[in-house]
Motif scaffolding. Structure first.
Motif, PDB file in Angstrom:
ATOM      1  N   ASP A 333       0.841  -1.211   0.000  1.00 23.51           N
ATOM      2  CA  ASP A 333       0.000   0.000   0.000  1.00 23.51           C
ATOM      3  C   ASP A 333       0.868   1.250   0.000  1.00 23.51           C
ATOM      4  O   ASP A 333       0.605   2.217  -0.716  1.00 23.51           O
ATOM      5  CB  ASP A 333      -0.929   0.025   1.234  1.00 23.51           C
ATOM      6  CG  ASP A 333      -1.975  -1.079   1.159  1.00 23.51           C
ATOM      7  OD1 ASP A 333      -2.110  -1.668   0.069  1.00 23.51           O
ATOM      8  OD2 ASP A 333      -2.620  -1.352   2.187  1.00 23.51           O
ATOM      9  N   LYS A 336       2.503   1.808  -3.421  1.00 24.72           N
ATOM     10  CA  LYS A 336       1.549   2.278  -4.436  1.00 24.72           C
ATOM     11  C   LYS A 336       1.122   3.721  -4.170  1.00 24.72           C
ATOM     12  O   LYS A 336       0.964   4.504  -5.101  1.00 24.72           O
ATOM     13  CB  LYS A 336       0.322   1.366  -4.468  1.00 24.72           C
ATOM     14  CG  LYS A 336       0.641   0.026  -5.132  1.00 24.72           C
ATOM     15  CD  LYS A 336      -0.577  -0.867  -5.164  1.00 24.72           C
ATOM     16  CE  LYS A 336      -0.211  -2.224  -5.722  1.00 24.72           C
ATOM     17  NZ  LYS A 336      -1.152  -3.261  -5.340  1.00 24.72           N
ATOM     18  N   ALA A 337       0.954   4.063  -2.880  1.00 23.94           N
ATOM     19  CA  ALA A 337       0.456   5.409  -2.571  1.00 23.94           C
ATOM     20  C   ALA A 337       1.553   6.458  -2.641  1.00 23.94           C
ATOM     21  O   ALA A 337       1.341   7.563  -3.127  1.00 23.94           O
ATOM     22  CB  ALA A 337      -0.187   5.399  -1.183  1.00 23.94           C
ATOM     23  N   LYS A 338       2.753   6.120  -2.136  1.00 19.87           N
ATOM     24  CA  LYS A 338       3.730   7.198  -1.920  1.00 19.87           C
ATOM     25  C   LYS A 338       4.990   7.119  -2.771  1.00 19.87           C
ATOM     26  O   LYS A 338       5.620   8.132  -3.027  1.00 19.87           O
ATOM     27  CB  LYS A 338       4.165   7.188  -0.437  1.00 19.87           C
ATOM     28  CG  LYS A 338       3.024   7.435   0.523  1.00 19.87           C
ATOM     29  CD  LYS A 338       3.477   8.320   1.687  1.00 19.87           C
ATOM     30  CE  LYS A 338       2.320   8.718   2.564  1.00 19.87           C
ATOM     31  NZ  LYS A 338       2.267   8.001   3.818  1.00 19.87           N
TER      32      LYS A 338
END
Ligand code: ADP
Ligand code: ASP
Ligand code: MG
Length: 422
Positions: A333, A336-338
């Motif tokens: 996660d 993918k997000a940062k």
């Protein structure tokens, strides 16, 4: 007469009948004139049961949301088994007293669920020992500077026992468990595994860190730091076995290399199914990429184990690393997000069905061709190696989880581990 620490694991404390047998064994040592400190684990299954209850109440939360309370909860398992052991000893006519971690106190930092021991006050324990009492100290737990109860990570009673032995300068710390020593590999997976009479501290440290859960790694670190004589042995022998014979049984962790008579090149095979692999595909091959990916992961307190980066093709490279399976979703996660958006959103793939298999031996220092023998033996079984890492005394490979047992058994055979005498 000596000061001896005994540790009994969950299976050894698994029922009132087993606790009675532990009490008889400890009473035998006390009657032989030894000063006895005993560190029990919770009864087997109890820690899992308690943590399961927390999950029932808060399935949507990651464990990390309730860490203080999880320690408050899980520590009760050891408190119960310690009191039961004291009662069983008293019923045997032996004076005994049990203490929770905070009563000793065993001081730790405040890293709930994986706290580290910082100091142990030996005063109260020594007074009891001098008064002829057997002292029982809860495994797995301590107290932080704000008097919160902490726990030391799964399997942490081993560490409690070794730390208590170090603080009291005990003559020896005996880890009683459900196997009669440290084997060349987990005897549950490799029935031909052979017990080692001795294993060097360095090898034990590697084996514990690479997945042999017979000793928690921090207990081995403690034993090394404070030179605590440490032995792993069975609590499933007859309780009234001759005490001198018992004192020589199991596996002794040695600190002197030359104590090992005939040094095998490979002493043991460890394996670990707790990791997952993450690969970032086709990232630009330029300075700072590894830092951009792994720096973010480290900042989120996720430990990374193995890392590989392929050679670059057209200025791009693939970058793979492994994390603990419990951290896998969080790491994905986070990437993918940062992280990936800043790298032009490269593809990322993950695999949770991997395992790490390792060969360990201090003899590897002085022999060449050990790793290639490992690779040949895996290739003969048709097992594909996904990642490799080496150090002076170990070689580890990541393979598909479904080949784990095949790989471990093949390596055990290839390195003649069942035949040599310890
Ligand atoms: P305890 O509850 O006594 O702490 P553990 O289950 O934590 O016991 O550790 C003992 C188990 O460790 C054994 O039952 C065995 O399956 C496993 N094990 C893994 N690797 C090894 C090894 N190399 N030698 C012996 N036991 C091993
Ligand atoms: N009871 C704890 C656990 O199950 C600690 C231990 O057994 O060493 O992890
Ligand atoms: Mg254990």
């Amino acid at each position: 007469m000596a000061l001896i620490v005994h540790k009994y694991g969950g299976t050894s404390m698994g029922s009132t009948e087993r606790i009675r047998l532990v009490a008889k064994r400890v009473a035998k040592w006390a009657r032989a004139g030894h000063q006895m400190v005993v560190v029990p684990s919770a009864m087997s299954g109890e820690t899992n049961r308690l943590l399961g209850l927390a999950k029932e109440l808060s399935p949507q939360h990651e464990d990390s949301a309730h860490q203080r309370e999880l320690d408050m909860l899980a520590s009760t398992g050891e408190q119960a088994s310690s009191a039961l052991l004291a009662i069983a000893l008293q019923a045997e006519g032996i004076e005994a007293v049990s203490y929770a971690g905070w009563q000793v106190p065993i001081r730790t930092n405040n890293a709930f669920t994986k706290a580290r021991i910082e100091s142990i006050d030996d005063q109260r324990v020594r007074q009891d020992l001098q008064a002829g009492r057997v002292v029982i100290i809860t495994g797995f737990q301590g107290v932080d500077e704000d008097n919160n109860i902490t726990t030391l990570g799964r399997g942490g009673s081993d560490t409690s026992a070794v730390a208590v032995a170090a603080a009291l300068k005990a003559h020896e710390c005996l880890i009683f468990t459900d196997v009669d020593g440290v084997y060349t590999s987990d005897p549950r997976v490799v029935p031909e595994a052979r017990r080692l009479k001795t294993v060097s501290f360095e090898e034990m440290l590697e084996m514990a860190s690479l997945g042999s859960k017979v000793l928690q790694i921090r207990s081995v670190e403690f034993a090394g730091k404070y030179k605590v004589p440490l032995r792993v042995l069975s609590s499933f022998t007859e309780w009234d076995i001759d005490i001198d014979e018992e004192a020589q049984s199991g596996t002794l962790i040695t600190f002197e290399e030359d104590e090992q008579m005939e040094q095998a090149i490979v002493s043991g095979i460890a394996f670990n199914r707790d990791e997952a692999k993450i690969s970032v595909i086709s990232v630009p091959d330029k300075p700072g990429i590894a830092y951009q990916i792994l720096g973010a992961v480290a900042q989120a307190n996720i430990e990374v184990d193995m890392i590989i980066q392929n050679i670059s093709k057209d200025g791009k490279t693939d970058f793979s690393f492994t994390v603990h399976r419990n951290d896998y979703s969080r790491a994905m996660d986070l990437l993918k997000a940062k992280v990936l958006p800043a790298l032009g959103n490269p593809d990322v793939s993950g695999d949770t069905k991997i395992c790490k298999v390792s060969i360990v031996g201090i003899g590897m220092r002085s022999h060449v061709g050990v790793a290639s023998k490992m690779f040949r033996s895996l290739s003969e079984e048709g097992i594909n190696i996904q990642m490799i890492s080496t150090s002076e005394i170990k070689t580890s490979v990541v393979i598909d989880e479904k080949y784990m047992e095949l790989a471990v058994r093949a390596l055990h055979k290839a390195f003649d581990l069942e035949q040599n005498q310890a």
